[in-house]
Design a protein around this motif. Sequence first.
Motif, short mmCIF file in Angstrom:
data_model
loop_
_atom_site.label_atom_id
_atom_site.label_comp_id
_atom_site.label_asym_id
_atom_site.label_seq_id
_atom_site.Cartn_x
_atom_site.Cartn_y
_atom_site.Cartn_z
N TYR A 59 0.81 -1.15 0.19
CA TYR A 59 0.14 0.02 0.08
C TYR A 59 0.86 1.14 0.03
CZ TYR A 59 0.89 0.83 5.10
OH TYR A 59 1.34 1.30 6.14
N VAL A 60 0.32 2.52 -0.41
CA VAL A 60 0.89 3.71 -0.37
C VAL A 60 -0.54 4.41 -0.22
CG1 VAL A 60 1.84 5.73 -1.42
CG2 VAL A 60 2.68 3.37 -2.13
N HIS A 61 -0.30 5.22 1.25
CA HIS A 61 -1.16 5.81 1.57
C HIS A 61 -1.02 7.45 1.75
CE1 HIS A 61 -3.36 2.48 3.50
NE2 HIS A 61 -3.72 2.46 2.35
N SER A 133 3.83 3.88 3.62
CA SER A 133 3.94 2.59 2.72
C SER A 133 4.28 1.51 3.33
CB SER A 133 4.78 2.85 1.48
OG SER A 133 4.58 1.66 0.54
N ASP A 134 3.55 0.35 3.40
CA ASP A 134 3.94 -0.96 3.88
C ASP A 134 4.32 -1.17 5.20
OD1 ASP A 134 3.42 -1.81 1.40
OD2 ASP A 134 5.49 -1.87 0.58
N LYS A 137 7.86 2.29 5.68
CA LYS A 137 8.55 3.89 5.04
C LYS A 137 7.38 4.79 5.23
CE LYS A 137 10.56 1.11 1.21
NZ LYS A 137 10.50 0.74 -0.11
N ALA A 138 7.87 6.07 5.43
CA ALA A 138 7.14 7.15 5.46
C ALA A 138 7.71 8.37 5.06
CB ALA A 138 6.48 7.29 6.77
N VAL A 139 7.12 9.36 4.79
CA VAL A 139 7.80 10.85 4.60
C VAL A 139 6.70 11.78 5.29
CG1 VAL A 139 8.35 12.57 3.04
CG2 VAL A 139 8.93 10.31 2.43
N VAL A 140 7.03 12.54 6.21
CA VAL A 140 6.46 13.80 6.81
C VAL A 140 7.23 14.95 6.56
CG1 VAL A 140 5.59 14.67 9.12
CG2 VAL A 140 5.51 12.09 8.29
N GLY A 141 6.55 16.01 5.82
CA GLY A 141 7.36 17.24 5.79
C GLY A 141 6.59 18.34 5.06
N CYS A 165 7.69 4.55 14.88
CA CYS A 165 6.80 5.70 14.54
C CYS A 165 5.90 5.39 13.22
CB CYS A 165 7.36 7.11 14.72
SG CYS A 165 8.35 7.44 13.41
N ILE A 166 6.29 4.65 12.40
CA ILE A 166 5.47 4.47 11.05
C ILE A 166 4.15 3.68 11.48
CG2 ILE A 166 5.65 3.43 9.05
CD1 ILE A 166 8.87 3.70 8.96
#
Length: 209
Positions: A59-61, A133-134, A137-141, A165-166
């Motif tokens: 998944y990608v959210h 994702s999955d 992985k994550a991006v916050v910015g 924290c993901i």
Amino acid sequence: MFLNTWSLWEKEPDYNSYLGLAENLDEKGYAVSFGDNPFDDDKVGEKVYMHILNRADKYVHIITPYLILDDGLLMALKYFAERGIDTKLILPGIPDKKAVYALAETYFRTLLNSGVEIYLYTPGFVHAKVFVSDDKKAVVGTINLDYRSLYHHFESGTYLYGAKCITDIEADYQATLSKCEKVTYESIKKEKAFVKLRGRFMRLIAPLL
């Protein structure tokens, strides 16, 4: 661990090679801080987002307040949804800029056709910029899915890999999703003609927005 560097990885990187610090970590997980600016040709923010899409297995959210896609990101979202990747977008239910939101709506039908799920946050405006994702992985910015963030602005973000924290970020995503209304073909049809026309006009000047 925060690092002030970023490279677009074709495969998952060997984090142990970074400065020899990985063995000193108290817990599993990595945080890579990165910045982007309009004065070079290295579009770091877009590369990070494309990396997550390219490496997704399940998944990608995504949460973004603005949706103004270039051809690359539009094709990526469509392609990965067509591959069977659970691809979801959360957008504001009450926009701060109606004309820009009308532009975002011009992407809805083609995204739905490919299996991308789109949700509107009914309580109001969302300003978060999140990719997760999955569960790994994550991006916050600060990086929106629009031309200004990706090409014209100074932006920054944190790429998280394997951090505890993901799962919290994904849990927050699901909590937000529970307050959203799903976009359907029927809801698109209900939009007024002048709103659709305004969106099509805004599409012509999208790179300026």
